[in-house]
Design a protein around this motif. Sequence first.
Motif: not given
Length: 478
Positions: A458-463
């Motif tokens: 959903d975020m098309n990524g991550f921290e």
Amino acid sequence: MKELLTFPKDFWWGSAWSAEQAEGRGDTGKAKTVWEHWFETEPNRFYEGVGSEITTDHFNRYKEDVQWMKKTGQNSFRISISWARMFPNDGVGEVNQKAIAFYRDLLTEMNENGIKPFANLYHFDMPVALQDAGGWESRAVVDAYVHFADTCFKEFGDLVYHWFTFNEPLGPILGGYLEDFHYPNQIDFKRGAQAGFNTILAHALAIKAFKKLNLSSKIGVILNLSPTYPRSQNEYDLEAAEICDAFYTRSFLDPMVKGTFPEKLVEIMREYDQMPEYTEEDLTIIKENTAQILGLNYYEPRRVKARLTAINEKSPFLPDWFFEPHNMPGKRMNIYRGWEIYERGIYDLCIDIRDNYGNIESFISENGMGVANEERFLNEEGQIQDDYRIQFVKDHLAYVHQAIAEGCDIKGYHLWTFIDCWSWINAYKNRYGLVSLDVETGKRTMKKSGEFYKKMSDMNGFEYETSKLVGTKREENN
Ligand code: BG6
């Protein structure tokens, strides 16, 4: 410092599995595969004596499973189409209308739910009658495969997003002809070389047939690739690594992507009289019909050193006549599968493809972590807390992100796997899924990693703590 790593627009988030490992037998009629046959004859070779009769029962539960794909945030998914189901009369003859109906329903369901179907045509599951007629050693089997492939293009071409001729074509050669973990359990390099060559030819012929149909999808291959690291920069270790790499990485990568064979490999095979039979026309077909897209399966690196011991000349010819595995002190292991965990390997692999294979459009087609006894990690609500899997995915994906930043054309990431499925001779020992499977009842339950996967997609990524990314341009620039 933590940074938000964002992936390119329309990045493919998904996972993969195969017909033999997930479908179960179903009721369409199906030829017996090499796995069913081997299980019947030697059940003791399979973990806890469990075969592939039911597996994840995807055949009966595919509608529910497509919903699980959505719940875990997948926008794409790789299935394999079973040759034995499509051609139940020992892999040849009349096509099975019930099989066509099943795959059309499944592919339609995926498309209607926003999941791009990636279809692979061969995942270790040959009809046993064809294997007993010579398997990939036989030209008639190559022709039967091309007919099967062409039939699939015609029957499902309107529903499939991308096609793949083979998953890990090296696997059946290693297992079936060199290391005894696949039927037909031979130890015979020269026969393996013939089977390998014919697999490469089958890939090229299938691509040739595909191109005639002018479909809008692409066709490629999924390869298991590992960077080969020498123990030291000593010339003997370097040579050992070069030879190992020629046998295990370039052997399929070069012909299937570039249409040529690695010189070093050909030189050694000629010297030891291990060359397969082929014609000039075969070489032209291979040269002219290469992959349009490449799937990279990455699990662990290869570490090698020069041999320290003499070869037993009475033993059959094998690649390890030229090198030995290097057991690097301090390496991190997935102890359940016995594979090293080395995230930077995925970056080195992507850079190799960028620099030496024309930066062909690629994606990570498998990467994952099989863990035994995951019930240990159940929380009070009955969910498996597989934080190790979440960390594994992030640590690999951060390197993929970096490779993309450095110009690698990586279009997506597919995890192995979706719902826990049957792992060949390991059966259900190690679990890889985002969703857990109760083998007795077939019940599916979301793991913590499944929720993480959805959020990441959903975020098309991550921290991510990017100071962990060593050995890349990012580190040089800091
Ligand atoms: C890949 C295969 O090599 O690894 C899959 O494409 C396989 O079919 C996966 O399941 C994990 O390996 P294993 O042996 O643990 O199932």
